[in-house]
Structure formats: structure tokens, C-alpha cells
Design a protein around this motif. Structure first.
Motif, mmCIF file in Angstrom:
data_model
loop_
_atom_site.group_PDB
_atom_site.id
_atom_site.type_symbol
_atom_site.label_atom_id
_atom_site.label_comp_id
_atom_site.label_asym_id
_atom_site.label_seq_id
_atom_site.Cartn_x
_atom_site.Cartn_y
_atom_site.Cartn_z
ATOM 1 N N PHE A 37 -39.780 -13.237 5.759
ATOM 2 C CA PHE A 37 -40.070 -13.190 4.327
ATOM 3 C C PHE A 37 -39.989 -11.768 3.794
ATOM 4 O O PHE A 37 -39.501 -11.532 2.687
ATOM 5 N N ILE A 38 -40.454 -10.801 4.588
ATOM 6 C CA ILE A 38 -40.329 -9.398 4.180
ATOM 7 C C ILE A 38 -38.858 -9.030 4.032
ATOM 8 O O ILE A 38 -38.459 -8.345 3.074
ATOM 9 N N LEU A 39 -38.019 -9.505 4.954
ATOM 10 C CA LEU A 39 -36.575 -9.277 4.837
ATOM 11 C C LEU A 39 -36.032 -9.928 3.568
ATOM 12 O O LEU A 39 -35.133 -9.381 2.908
ATOM 13 N N LEU A 40 -36.570 -11.102 3.233
ATOM 14 C CA LEU A 40 -36.146 -11.796 2.017
ATOM 15 C C LEU A 40 -36.485 -10.975 0.784
ATOM 16 O O LEU A 40 -35.660 -10.809 -0.124
ATOM 17 N N ILE A 41 -37.702 -10.437 0.746
ATOM 18 C CA ILE A 41 -38.121 -9.606 -0.388
ATOM 19 C C ILE A 41 -37.253 -8.351 -0.483
ATOM 20 O O ILE A 41 -36.868 -7.920 -1.576
ATOM 21 N N LEU A 42 -36.928 -7.779 0.668
ATOM 22 C CA LEU A 42 -36.117 -6.562 0.691
ATOM 23 C C LEU A 42 -34.634 -6.834 0.440
ATOM 24 O O LEU A 42 -33.834 -5.900 0.317
ATOM 25 N N GLY A 43 -34.266 -8.122 0.389
ATOM 26 C CA GLY A 43 -32.870 -8.470 0.158
ATOM 27 C C GLY A 43 -32.013 -8.429 1.406
ATOM 28 O O GLY A 43 -30.786 -8.446 1.317
ATOM 29 N N ALA A 44 -32.635 -8.377 2.575
ATOM 30 C CA ALA A 44 -31.872 -8.229 3.816
ATOM 31 C C ALA A 44 -31.907 -9.484 4.688
ATOM 32 O O ALA A 44 -31.344 -9.485 5.785
ATOM 33 N N TYR A 45 -32.546 -10.558 4.219
ATOM 34 C CA TYR A 45 -32.666 -11.759 5.045
ATOM 35 C C TYR A 45 -31.299 -12.386 5.337
ATOM 36 O O TYR A 45 -30.984 -12.711 6.484
ATOM 37 N N GLN A 46 -30.479 -12.541 4.280
ATOM 38 C CA GLN A 46 -29.158 -13.128 4.469
ATOM 39 C C GLN A 46 -28.322 -12.271 5.410
ATOM 40 O O GLN A 46 -27.590 -12.778 6.263
ATOM 41 N N THR A 47 -28.457 -10.938 5.273
ATOM 42 C CA THR A 47 -27.732 -10.020 6.149
ATOM 43 C C THR A 47 -28.144 -10.216 7.605
ATOM 44 O O THR A 47 -27.302 -10.244 8.505
ATOM 45 N N ALA A 48 -29.454 -10.364 7.836
ATOM 46 C CA ALA A 48 -29.955 -10.535 9.201
ATOM 47 C C ALA A 48 -29.473 -11.851 9.811
ATOM 48 O O ALA A 48 -29.029 -11.883 10.965
ATOM 49 N N ILE A 49 -29.552 -12.947 9.038
ATOM 50 C CA ILE A 49 -29.101 -14.250 9.529
ATOM 51 C C ILE A 49 -27.598 -14.223 9.806
ATOM 52 O O ILE A 49 -27.125 -14.702 10.847
ATOM 53 N N ASP A 50 -26.822 -13.648 8.871
ATOM 54 C CA ASP A 50 -25.371 -13.555 9.056
ATOM 55 C C ASP A 50 -25.022 -12.702 10.263
ATOM 56 O O ASP A 50 -24.057 -12.981 10.985
ATOM 57 N N THR A 51 -25.796 -11.646 10.489
ATOM 58 C CA THR A 51 -25.545 -10.761 11.634
ATOM 59 C C THR A 51 -25.703 -11.512 12.949
ATOM 60 O O THR A 51 -24.860 -11.398 13.841
ATOM 61 N N VAL A 52 -26.782 -12.296 13.059
ATOM 62 C CA VAL A 52 -27.012 -13.073 14.277
ATOM 63 C C VAL A 52 -25.900 -14.098 14.488
ATOM 64 O O VAL A 52 -25.352 -14.240 15.588
ATOM 65 N N ASN A 53 -25.535 -14.813 13.406
ATOM 66 C CA ASN A 53 -24.480 -15.825 13.507
ATOM 67 C C ASN A 53 -23.126 -15.193 13.829
ATOM 68 O O ASN A 53 -22.358 -15.721 14.630
ATOM 69 N N ASP A 54 -22.830 -14.036 13.202
ATOM 70 C CA ASP A 54 -21.549 -13.358 13.434
ATOM 71 C C ASP A 54 -21.453 -12.792 14.847
ATOM 72 O O ASP A 54 -20.370 -12.761 15.440
ATOM 73 N N LEU A 55 -22.593 -12.328 15.377
ATOM 74 C CA LEU A 55 -22.603 -11.847 16.761
ATOM 75 C C LEU A 55 -22.193 -12.958 17.719
ATOM 76 O O LEU A 55 -21.338 -12.763 18.598
ATOM 77 N N LEU A 109 -18.315 -13.401 19.430
ATOM 78 C CA LEU A 109 -18.210 -13.382 20.891
ATOM 79 C C LEU A 109 -17.555 -14.665 21.404
ATOM 80 O O LEU A 109 -16.661 -14.623 22.258
ATOM 81 N N LEU A 110 -17.990 -15.817 20.870
ATOM 82 C CA LEU A 110 -17.455 -17.107 21.329
ATOM 83 C C LEU A 110 -16.003 -17.302 20.908
ATOM 84 O O LEU A 110 -15.217 -17.909 21.648
ATOM 85 N N GLN A 111 -15.642 -16.781 19.724
ATOM 86 C CA GLN A 111 -14.290 -16.966 19.208
ATOM 87 C C GLN A 111 -13.334 -15.849 19.610
ATOM 88 O O GLN A 111 -12.140 -15.915 19.346
ATOM 89 N N PHE A 156 -17.289 -9.251 15.670
ATOM 90 C CA PHE A 156 -18.360 -8.911 16.605
ATOM 91 C C PHE A 156 -18.810 -7.462 16.441
ATOM 92 O O PHE A 156 -20.016 -7.172 16.426
ATOM 93 N N LYS A 157 -17.864 -6.524 16.300
ATOM 94 C CA LYS A 157 -18.203 -5.102 16.182
ATOM 95 C C LYS A 157 -18.950 -4.813 14.879
ATOM 96 O O LYS A 157 -19.907 -4.028 14.876
ATOM 97 N N ASN A 158 -18.509 -5.432 13.784
ATOM 98 C CA ASN A 158 -19.202 -5.229 12.508
ATOM 99 C C ASN A 158 -20.636 -5.759 12.569
ATOM 100 O O ASN A 158 -21.574 -5.123 12.073
ATOM 101 N N ALA A 159 -20.799 -6.925 13.197
ATOM 102 C CA ALA A 159 -22.133 -7.511 13.331
ATOM 103 C C ALA A 159 -22.995 -6.685 14.275
ATOM 104 O O ALA A 159 -24.195 -6.498 14.050
ATOM 105 N N LEU A 160 -22.381 -6.154 15.337
ATOM 106 C CA LEU A 160 -23.123 -5.365 16.318
ATOM 107 C C LEU A 160 -23.678 -4.087 15.696
ATOM 108 O O LEU A 160 -24.802 -3.668 16.010
#
Length: 322
Positions: free
Chosen positions: A178-196, A200-202, A208-212
Motif C-alpha cells: 500500500f505504501i508503494l501504491l501511495i508512492l506510485g511505485a506499486y505497478q512498477t514493483a508488480i511489473d518488475t517481478v512479472n518481467d523478471l 527469464l522464461l522467454q 530481463f535486464k531492464n527488470a533486473l
């Protein structure tokens, strides 16, 4: 404390539960740790990580250094957290988009039971304790009304978000997501995990490097934050435990507004994937909900969430074994 393989497996399962909670705004992994009986051990273990460990390693060997920081416990727990976040990020994202009422109902029941559990741990009630609960409830409630900032672009901002979010993640009743959501970084964090994971799988090394890089910035901020805050929190639990529990109880009471299942959307924004997502909303009665309020199913999921805490509490009673 002597532990067997099964004991560490239970700790990993608790880590999985913590990771699942940390993915969703409004729910704290610290709450799960507290309910399951490993919270104080977690804080103490993190607090022991310092440069002194390298001195022990040099003079007494790696085994002694690893034991001095309760390494097996931390490895088992954080392995569970990592597995949970990596595997559940996409599922949670789907549920938030397709079944928000049922998902929030489950976590509402979970947090409601957590409030009762943590308040029950307060041994000496006084005016100071009651005032602490009331004050932090009000503060937490108004935090849930805050409008998120724009999505972060600066690497320094990502470091800051990691620093602040990890403090909330280990604090029962305060959601790091929720703190990430307030800071506007929640979507970035979720996308980073999914992109990592997807990169890697694809075999998409660019993705992968951008997400890393983003993950590395968030992680550095988190490492600094958890080390700085764990010492203060460890001191609070040892010297002002009742007051600390009162503050945590208040934060959790106020946070119920954020995870109330029925919302009216006030503002939206377009995320990085071009999707329209909620920016600001408010809690409403089920009868005022525009659409199917799924009231019966929501109540069932609230009960399931409540029962889940009872199960975790029973596991926590055996923390000397697990």
C-alpha cells in the motif's frame, strides 16, 4: 533452538504466506509473521546482521557466522517469501482485476482477525495504551485516503520507495504494497517481478535486464531500510512492548478502510500497459455498489480469511518447535 527439516519447511510455508500478503496493498507480511509466532525472532535475526558477522567468519569460520545471524531461519523464511512473490504476482494482479470483491473480502477477514489477535497480546491496558490505539487508528485511516503520486521515473526515487516499503512490510498492520501504491511505485514493483520471471522464461534478455535494474534499485533501498528499522523495532519490543502492540493495533484498525471490499472509483489513470486502473476510491455500503456486490460470497471469503488467522495462530503456538 534445535530445528529439524520439517520445522524449516513450516517456516518456509509461513514465508509463503508473508509473501502473498505483501503482494496485496492493505495487507502486511509483518502481520502474518506476528500471528504465526516468528515476528520477534525475525526482527532479532535481522538486527544481528552487521559487519561483526565478517569478524566472526574470519576468526571462527563460516558455520559460526551463519549460526550467529540465525541463517537457517532467515534462508528458509526468505526463500518462502521469494517463491510466493514470484509465483503469485501474476495471479494477484489477475484477481485484483477480475475478482476484487472476493479477494479484498478474504484479506478483510484476515486483517480483522489479526487486530483481535494482536490486541489480545497487550498485557497492561491504560489511558496511554488506549490513546495510542485511537491516535494511530486515525493516522492510518487518513493514510488510506491519500492519493497516490505519479509513477516514479528516477532511480533515486526507486531506492527511496524500496527503503520506505520494506519498513512497512515488516511492521504488522502497515502494508508495504500500500505504501508503494501511495508512492506510485506499486505497478512498477508488480511489473518488475512479472518481467523478471517472463524475461527469464522467454529468453528475452532485454526485458530481463531492464527488470533486473529496477529490482536491484528497489532491493538496495529495502536492504538499507530493513537494517535501519529492525534495530529500532527490536528495541521497542524489548522495552515498550505494550505500547508497540497498541500502535500496531491502531494501524491495523485504520487500514481496514483500504481493504473494505466495496468501493466507488473516484479517479483512474492509465498504467504502463495502457490499462485503465483505479487511482483513488472510497468505501461504500454493499447496497450502494454499482454492479453485483457478491454479498454472500464476500461474507464467505471474510470468514475464510478470519479462519486462516486462527490456523496461523495455532501454528504460532508451536513456534518453539517451528
Amino acid at each position: 533452538m534445535q530445528r529439524r527439516f520439517f520445522d524449516y519447511l513450516i517456516i518456509s510455508l509461513k514465508g509463503i504466506a508473508m509473501g502473498a500478503a505483501d503482494v496485496v496493498p492493505g495487507v502486511s507480511g509483518g502481520t502474518i509473521a506476528f500471528i504465526s509466532g516468528i515476528y520477534e525472532e525475525l526482527i532479532e535475526s535481522i538486527d544481528k546482521i552487521s559487519l561483526e558477522v565478517f569478524k566472526v567468519w574470519k576468526t571462527e569460520g563460516f558455520k559460526s557466522a551463519w549460526k550467529s545471524i540465525n541463517g537457517n531461519f532467515l534462508l528458509a523464511l526468505f526463500s518462502g517469501i521469494a517463491i510466493s512473490i514470484l509465483s503469485l504476482a501474476k495471479l494477484i494482479k489477475w484477481l485484483l482485476h477480475n475478482e476484487p470483491i472476493l479477494l479484498w473480502s478474504f484479506f478483510f477477514g484476515l486483517v480483522l482477525a489479526s487486530i483481535l489477535y494482536i490486541a489480545k497480546q497487550i498485557e497492561g491496558w491504560s489511558i496511554k495504551i488506549i490513546l495510542a490505539i485511537v491516535a494511530t487508528s486515525i493516522l492510518s485511516y487518513y493514510i488510506t485516503l491519500a492519493e497516490p503520486f505519479a509513477s516514479p521515473e528516477s532511480p533515486f526515487y526507486l531506492l527511496f520507495c524500496g527503503f520506505i516499503a520494506i519498513i512497512a512490510m515488516i511492521l504488522p498492520g502497515v502494508s508495504g504494497a500500500f505504501i508503494l501504491l501511495i508512492l506510485g511505485a506499486y505497478q512498477t514493483a508488480i511489473d518488475t517481478v512479472n518481467d523478471l520471471r517472463d524475461g527469464l522464461l522467454q529468453g528475452n534478455m532485454e526485458l530481463f535486464k531492464n527488470a533486473l535494474l529496477k529490482f536491484f534499485l528497489l532491493a538496495i533501498g529495502a536492504v538499507v531500510g530493513i537494517k535501519v528499522f529492525s534495530k529500532a523495532l527490536n528495541w521497542m519490543f524489548k522495552h515498550q512492548k505494550n505500547l508497540t502492540l497498541a500502535i500496531l493495533t491502531g494501524f491495523m484498525i485504520g487500514s481496514l478502510n483500504k481493504i473494505w471490499p466495496w468501493k466507488e472509483v473516484l479517479k483512474t489513470r492509465i498504467n504502463s500497459e495502457g490499462e485503465e486502473v483505479t487511482l483513488l476510491d472510497k468505501s461504500i455500503l454493499p447496497s450502494s455498489y454499482d454492479g453485483d456486490n457478491q454479498l454472500i460470497m464476500a461474507i464467505i471469503f471474510i470468514v475464510i480469511g478470519f479462519a486462516a488467522i486462527l490456523i496461523l495462530e495455532s501454528l504460532g503456538k508451536n513456534k518453539t518447535k517451528a
